[in-house]
Enzyme design. Structure first.
Site, PDB file in Angstrom:
ATOM      1  N   SER A 146      30.979  15.786 -26.477  1.00 25.48           N
ATOM      2  CA  SER A 146      29.982  14.713 -26.379  1.00 25.48           C
ATOM      3  C   SER A 146      29.881  13.981 -27.727  1.00 25.48           C
ATOM      4  O   SER A 146      30.890  13.450 -28.208  1.00 25.48           O
ATOM      5  CB  SER A 146      28.653  15.289 -25.904  1.00 25.48           C
ATOM      6  OG  SER A 146      27.821  14.263 -25.391  1.00 25.48           O
TER       7      SER A 146
ATOM      8  N   ASP B 162      30.658  15.375 -13.990  1.00 20.75           N
ATOM      9  CA  ASP B 162      29.997  14.717 -15.114  1.00 20.75           C
ATOM     10  C   ASP B 162      29.735  13.243 -14.780  1.00 20.75           C
ATOM     11  O   ASP B 162      30.665  12.491 -14.484  1.00 20.75           O
ATOM     12  CB  ASP B 162      30.877  14.823 -16.360  1.00 20.75           C
ATOM     13  CG  ASP B 162      30.167  14.395 -17.638  1.00 20.75           C
ATOM     14  OD1 ASP B 162      29.008  13.938 -17.557  1.00 20.75           O
ATOM     15  OD2 ASP B 162      30.776  14.543 -18.705  1.00 20.75           O
TER      16      ASP B 162
ATOM     17  N   HIS C  65      28.719  18.017 -17.480  1.00 22.00           N
ATOM     18  CA  HIS C  65      28.916  17.429 -18.800  1.00 22.00           C
ATOM     19  C   HIS C  65      29.289  18.477 -19.857  1.00 22.00           C
ATOM     20  O   HIS C  65      29.768  18.114 -20.931  1.00 22.00           O
ATOM     21  CB  HIS C  65      27.659  16.674 -19.232  1.00 22.00           C
ATOM     22  CG  HIS C  65      27.837  15.900 -20.497  1.00 22.00           C
ATOM     23  ND1 HIS C  65      28.831  14.954 -20.656  1.00 22.00           N
ATOM     24  CD2 HIS C  65      27.161  15.929 -21.682  1.00 22.00           C
ATOM     25  CE1 HIS C  65      28.755  14.435 -21.869  1.00 22.00           C
ATOM     26  NE2 HIS C  65      27.766  15.008 -22.518  1.00 22.00           N
TER      27      HIS C  65
END
Length: 255
Positions: A78, A204, A232
C-alpha cells in the site's frame, strides 16, 4: 527509525501501509525469516518511530529509509509500496528487486488512468482513520481475516498487537493520506532497472488487480500475480501464497 531485524539470509526490507506499523507483517515474517534477513521498518510517525518528524514528500520518505537499510530486495505494501517504488527509482543499486503488494503507482483516478479510486473516497477514509483509528483497524483486519479458519482469533490477536504499540502521529496520518492522494509514479516505471513483482488481492477494491496489471505492464522485467480470495492485505488473507511468490521472485532476481 525503528527497524526490527530478524532472520538470516539476503536482505529483505519490509515497508508497511498507511496508519499501521511493521507488526502487521508478523505472519509473513514467520514464514520468511528462515530465508531472509528481514528489515521490518516502522515508517516515520508510525509504530515505534512515532517520535520521528514526518517527511513532507515521497522522495524524503524513500530517502529516509534508504539511509537506514542495506542493499537488498524491497517489499512494500500500500503506502509502503509507493515508497519502495520511489526508492527503486532513486537508488537502483540499493534496491535489487521490488515487490509491490496492493500498491499501484497512482492510487486515484486520472484521465488516462481509470484504475484508481475517486479522490473524495480517499479523503473520506483519511478523516475516518484520524477520528476512529481503533475501529478502522478492526474493520480492516476483519475484511482480510474473518473468513479464514481461525480468522476471528487471528484478527483479535493481530489487532491487539498493533494497537499495543500506539496509534500513529496525527502528522503521519495526514501526510500519508496526502501522499496517497497526490503521488503518481507512472511515468518513471518504464525506467526501472531491476525486476519487479506486482501482487494483487482478488477482492481488493482500493488497488484492484486491474491496477496492478496495468502497473506491471509499464515496467520492464515485471510480473503480476493475483492471489485468489484475498483483499487489500493479501499477505494476511493467504500468507503462504505471498511467501511462495516472494521466494520465487528472489530466485529470479539472483538467478
Amino acid at each position: 527509525m525503528h527497524i526490527d531485524v530478524q532472520g538470516r539470509g539476503p536482505a529483505l526490507i519490509l515497508l508497511h501501509g498507511w496508519g499501521l506499523h511493521g507488526g502487521v507483517f508478523a505472519p509473513l515474517c514467520q514464514q520468511l525469516g528462515a530465508h531472509f534477513t528481514l528489515y521490518n521498518v516502522d515508517l516515520p510517525g508510525h509504530g515505534r518511530s512515532s517520535h520521528l518528524p514526518v517527511p513532507a514528500s515521497l522522495d524524503a520518505w524513500a530517502t529516509a529509509v534508504l539511509e537506514e537499510v542495506p542493499a537488498g530486495l524491497w517489499l512494500g505494501w500500500s503506502l509502503g509500496g509507493l515508497i519502495a517504488q520511489r526508492a527503486a527509482q532513486l537508488a537502483p543499486a540499493q534496491v535489487r528487486g521490488l515487490v509491490s503488494i496492493a500498491s499501484s503507482p497512482c492510487f486515484v483516478r486520472h484521465a488516462g488512468w481509470s484504475h484508481g479510486i475517486e479522490p473524495t473516497v480517499l479523503a473520506g477514509f483519511t478523516g475516518h482513520l484520524q477520528q476512529h483509528y481503533a475501529q478502522t483497524v478492526d474493520r480492516f483486519l476483519a475484511l482480510d481475516l474473518m473468513t479464514l479458519p481461525g480468522g476471528q482469533q487471528a484478527a483479535t490477536d493481530l489487532r491487539d498487537a498493533l494497537l499495543a504499540v500506539g496509534r500513529p502521529s496525527d502528522a503521519a496520518l495526514a501526510t500519508g493520506g496526502q501522499l496517497l492522494l497526490h503521488s503518481d509514479l507512472r511515468q518513471q516505471l518504464p525506467d526501472l532497472r531491476m525486476p519487479s513483482l506486482w501482487l494483487a488481492g482478488q477482492r481488493d477494491r482500493l488497488v484492484t488487480p486491474a491496477a496492478m496489471a496495468a502497473a506491471a505492464s509499464l515496467a520492464p522485467q515485471a510480473r503480476q500475480l493475483t492471489v485468489p480470495g484475498t483483499g487489500h492485505a493479501p499477505f494476511l488473507g493467504d500468507t503462504a501464497a505471498i511467501a511462495r511468490a516472494v521466494l520465487d521472485f528472489q530466485r529470479q532476481c539472483t538467478g
